[in-house]
Design an enzyme around this catalytic site. Structure first.
Site, PDB file in Angstrom:
ATOM      1  N   LEU A 143       0.824  -1.207   0.000  1.00 52.21           N
ATOM      2  CA  LEU A 143       0.000   0.000   0.000  1.00 52.21           C
ATOM      3  C   LEU A 143       0.862   1.262   0.000  1.00 52.21           C
ATOM      4  CD1 LEU A 143      -2.801   1.360   0.238  1.00 52.21           C
ATOM      5  CD2 LEU A 143      -2.620   1.108   2.720  1.00 52.21           C
ATOM      6  N   PRO A 146       6.169   6.301  -1.920  1.00 50.32           N
ATOM      7  CA  PRO A 146       7.008   7.430  -1.522  1.00 50.32           C
ATOM      8  C   PRO A 146       6.207   8.670  -1.109  1.00 50.32           C
ATOM      9  CG  PRO A 146       7.960   6.360  -3.434  1.00 50.32           C
ATOM     10  CD  PRO A 146       6.647   5.688  -3.176  1.00 50.32           C
ATOM     11  N   ILE A 175       8.101  -2.225   2.000  1.00 55.70           N
ATOM     12  CA  ILE A 175       7.212  -3.387   2.017  1.00 55.70           C
ATOM     13  C   ILE A 175       7.849  -4.526   2.815  1.00 55.70           C
ATOM     14  CG2 ILE A 175       5.938  -5.046   0.620  1.00 55.70           C
ATOM     15  CD1 ILE A 175       5.077  -2.031   0.390  1.00 55.70           C
ATOM     16  N   GLU A 380       1.271   0.149  10.147  1.00 55.85           N
ATOM     17  CA  GLU A 380      -0.133  -0.279  10.279  1.00 55.85           C
ATOM     18  C   GLU A 380      -1.004   0.849  10.846  1.00 55.85           C
ATOM     19  OE1 GLU A 380      -1.099  -4.141  11.698  1.00 55.85           O
ATOM     20  OE2 GLU A 380       0.792  -5.024  11.048  1.00 55.85           O
ATOM     21  N   ASP A 384      -0.562   8.651  15.739  1.00 54.84           N
ATOM     22  CA  ASP A 384      -1.136   9.997  15.654  1.00 54.84           C
ATOM     23  C   ASP A 384      -2.389   9.990  14.785  1.00 54.84           C
ATOM     24  OD1 ASP A 384       1.376  11.494  16.840  1.00 54.84           O
ATOM     25  OD2 ASP A 384       2.126  10.154  15.283  1.00 54.84           O
ATOM     26  N   GLN A 483      -6.674  19.335  16.371  1.00 51.97           N
ATOM     27  CA  GLN A 483      -6.093  18.036  16.685  1.00 51.97           C
ATOM     28  C   GLN A 483      -5.731  17.885  18.159  1.00 51.97           C
ATOM     29  OE1 GLN A 483      -3.014  17.079  13.863  1.00 51.97           O
ATOM     30  NE2 GLN A 483      -4.471  16.954  12.162  1.00 51.97           N
TER      31      GLN A 483
END
Length: 569
Positions: A143, A146, A175, A380, A384, A483
Site C-alpha cells: 500500500l 514514496p 514493504i 499499520e 497519531d 487536533q
C-alpha cells in the site's frame, strides 16, 4: 466505543471476558512447545542476523516446516485455521524471542494474505491457499508509496483495464517481506471517480514485478523490507480482490482485522522484557543489596506488569469481538494498537534502564528489542493518525445527534410535539450523563468487589459523553483541524476501553478462581483504574483551560526559523 461516546454502556459486549476456545488450546500448546524448543536453540543467532540484516534461507525453510505461514488458513487447505484469538496468542509466543521473526510471520498473515481471507473468491482461495499455507508463497501487503504513507488515498500506482487484464504500474515503499514474497496484495488507482482504488493479487512470476535492495533499518533489521516495482504488469481480471473501485475499504478492513496480530506481538515482547528485567534486578548487587530491593526498581517493574496485563486484556477483548462475529470493531482495534505499542515502548525503555550499562551493550538483547519495537507506533497506521480516527469517529456520531436536534428546533413551531419530543429525549440523555442515572449508564453485571472500579469507569463515561458534546459544540465542523482537542478525546476513549477490558478480565477471574486467587489481578485493576481516573480528569479539564495556542505559536516560530534560536553565549 461509539455507544460509549453517547453515554450508553453496552456491557453485554464486555462480559463474559473472551477466552481461548477449548478446541484450540491443545493446538496452541503444541505450537508453543515447538516454537520454544526451536527458537531457544537459535538464541545466539538473533544478534548475528540483526547485524547482517537478513534471516538466512535455511531458517525461513524451518519456519515453513513448522507451519508458521499457515496459522489462519483453513484446515482443508493445509492450514491450522486458528481463530483471531488463537492467532494473536501464537504471534505473542513468537515475539518473546525475536521481533524480526514475529514480523515476518505477522506481515504474511496479518496483512499480506489477509485480503484473500476477507475478500477472496472461492476460486482465488483454491488457487493460492495451499501454497500460502506451506510457505511456498510468502505474502506481502503493498500500500505505502514514496508520497503516500498515512494518506493512503493519495497513491500514484495505477491500473488500467485492457480487455480481460489490468495493466499495473507503480512503486511501493517499505514493504515488509518484499524481498522474499511471491504473493502481493497491491493497491492501485483505477478508472472511475477521483480517488478510487482497487486491490489486486499480484504474484512474483508475473512479468514486470521486481523488488529493490534490502532497506538498512533501525530495527527489525533481519526482516525483509524493500521497495517493490510494477512495470506494466498484466494482471488477470480474476485477480481483483473485492470489488473494482472498493480498494480503500479492502485496505482498511485488512488493517483493522490484522491488528490483533500486532497486539499479540506487543504482549509477547512485554512478557519477555519483564522476565529479563526481573532476573537482572535479582542478580545485580549495588550498595550491598540486590537492586530488586530498591523502591524505584520495584516501581518500574510494577508498572510494567500493570501495562502488560492491561495490553493483554484489550488485545484479547478485540480478538474476542472479531471471533464473536462483530463487524464494527475498527475503533476498538485502533485503540488496542495505540495502547499496546506505547506500553511496549515504555516497557522496553524501563527494562533497559533496570539493566543499566548492560542494557546499552549489544551483547544483551535490550537495545535490539528497543530498536525493534519503535516502528510499531508508525506502521499499520501511525498512532497519531489513529488517535484522530478514534476521536473523529465518535464525533461523527455525536454530530449526527446534534444535527437531528438542530433540525427539530428549526421546525419546532410547525410541529411542536415532534420538536419537543426530540428535545426532551436529548435533555434526558444529558441529565443522565451528568448524574449517572439510568440503567444504560451503569455496570450491573460485575462482582460487588469491583464496585469502586466500576464507578471510576461510569464517571469516565459521563466525562467522555460530556467532552464529546462540549468539543463539538465549541468547534463545530472545524473540529477536523483541532487536533489537540481530538487527541484528548481519543486518550479518554483509549483509557476507558482498556479499563473496561481489564474490569471484564478481573471479573471473570474472580468468578472462576475466587477472590483470594485473583488477589494480584485485583491489585493490577486498582492501580490501572487510578491511573485512568487521573488521566481522564486531566484531559477533560484541558478542553477549555489549556496552553494549546502557546504551543502552536512556539511551533510556528521554530518552523519559520527552521531552528531553535536561543543561545546562552
Amino acid at each position: 466505543m461509539r455507544s460509549l461516546c453517547m453515554g450508553e454502556i453496552k456491557q453485554d459486549i464486555l462480559v463474559p471476558f473472551p477466552q481461548v476456545r477449548d478446541s484450540e488450546k491443545e493446538i496452541l500448546k503444541g505450537i508453543f512447545d515447538s516454537i520454544q524448543n526451536w527458537l531457544k536453540s537459535h538464541a545466539p543467532d538473533f544478534r548475528k542476523w540483526d547485524r547482517a540484516g537478513e534471516l538466512p534461507p535455511e531458517f525461513l525453510q524451518e519456519m515453513r516446516e513448522l507451519g508458521l505461514f499457515s496459522l489462519i488458513i483453513p484446515e482443508e487447505f493445509g492450514g491450522l485455521g486458528l481463530s483471531t484469538t488463537g492467532y494473536s496468542r501464537a504471534l505473542q509466543e513468537l515475539a518473546k524471542y525475536d521481533g524480526s521473526v514475529a514480523i515476518t510471520v505477522g506481515a504474511h498473515s496479518s496483512i499480506g494474505m489477509r485480503g484473500l481471507l476477507l475478500f477472496g473468491t472461492d476460486a482465488q482461495k483454491t488457487k493460492y491457499y495451499s501454497k500460502l499455507a506451506s510457505g511456498e508463497m510468502i505474502a506481502a501487503f503493498c500500500l505505502t508509496e514514496p508520497g503516500a504513507g498515512s494518506d493512503a488515498a493519495s497513491i500514484k500506482t495505477k491500473a488500467t483495464r485492457n480487455g480481460k487484464e489490468w495493466v499495473l504500474s507503480g512503486q511501493k515503499l517499505w514493504i515488509t517481506n518484499g524481498g522474499i514474497a511471491d504473493f502481493f496484495t497491491v493497491f492501485a488507482k483505477t478508472d472511475g471517480p477521483e480517488g478510487q482504488m482497487t486491490a489486486f493479487i499480484v504474484t512474483k512470476d508475473m512479468k514486470g514485478v521486481s523488488c529493490g535492495p534490502h532497506e538498512d533499518k533501525m530495527g527489525l533489521r533481519a526482516s525483509s523490507t524493500t521497495t517493490v516495482h510494477f512495470d506494466d504488469v498484466r494482471v488477470p481480471a480474476e485477480n481483483v480482490l473485492g470489488e473494482v473501485g472498493k480498494g480503500f475499504k479492502v485496505a482498511m478492513s485488512i488493517l483493522n482485522s490484522g491488528r490483533s496480530g500486532l497486539g499479540g506481538g506487543c504482549v509477547g515482547g512485554m512478557k519477555a522484557l519483564i522476565e529479563l528485567a526481573s532476573k537482572q534486578a535479582n542478580e545485580r548487587v549495588q550498595f550491598g543489596k540486590k537492586i530488586s530491593e530498591y523502591g524505584l526498581i520495584k516501581q518500574k517493574l510494577g508498572h510494567m506488569v500493570v501495562e502488560c496485563y492491561a495490553t493483554e486484556s484489550v488485545v484479547a477483548m478485540v480478538a474476542g469481538l472479531v471471533d464473536q462475529g462483530y463487524e464494527d470493531y475498527a475503533v476498538e482495534a485502533a485503540i488496542s494498537k495505540v495502547f499496546g505499542t506505547e506500553c511496549l515502548w515504555r516497557t522496553a525503555d524501563e527494562a533497559l534502564q533496570i539493566a543499566g550499562g548492560n542494557g546499552f551493550m549489544c551483547e544483551f538483547p535490550y537495545e535490539r528489542i528497543l530498536r525493534d519495537c519503535r516502528v510499531n507506533r508508525i506502521f499499520e497506521g501511525t498512532n497519531d493518525i489513529l488517535r484522530l480516527f478514534i476521536a473523529l469517529t465518535a464525533m461523527n456520531d455525536v454530530g449526527k445527534q446534534l444535527k437531528e436536534l438542530s433540525s427539530s428546533l428549526e421546525g419546532i413551531f410547525q410541529d411542536p410535539i415532534k420538536g419537543f419530543g426530540l428535545l426532551s429525549e436529548y435533555g434526558l440523555k444529558r441529565v443522565s450523563h451528568a448524574t449517572g442515572m439510568g440503567s444504560k449508564n451503569a455496570l450491573s453485571k460485575f462482582d460487588p468487589k469491583l464496585k469502586p472500579y466500576c464507578a471510576i469507569f461510569e464517571d469516565g463515561v459521563r466525562d467522555l459523553a460530556a467532552a464529546a458534546d462540549r468539543i463539538l459544540r465549541k468547534h463545530g465542523k472545524n473540529i477536523i483541524n483541532k487536533q489537540f482537542a481530538t487527541k484528548r478525546l481519543a486518550d479518554i476513549m483509549i483509557d476507558l476501553f482498556v479499563l473496561a477490558s481489564v474490569l471484564s478480565r478481573v471479573n471473570t477471574a474472580i468468578k472462576e478462581k475466587g477472590e483470594k486467587e485473583a488477589e494480584k489481578e485485583l491489585e493490577i485493576l486498582g492501580v490501572f483504574a487510578g491511573q485512568v481516573r487521573r488521566r481522564t480528569k486531566s484531559n477533560f479539564g484541558k478542553i477549555d483551560d489549556n496552553d494549546d495556542e502557546l504551543i502552536k505559536s512556539l511551533a510556528d516560530h521554530a518552523l519559520a526559523n527552521e531552528k531553535y534560536i536561543w543561545d546562552n553565549i
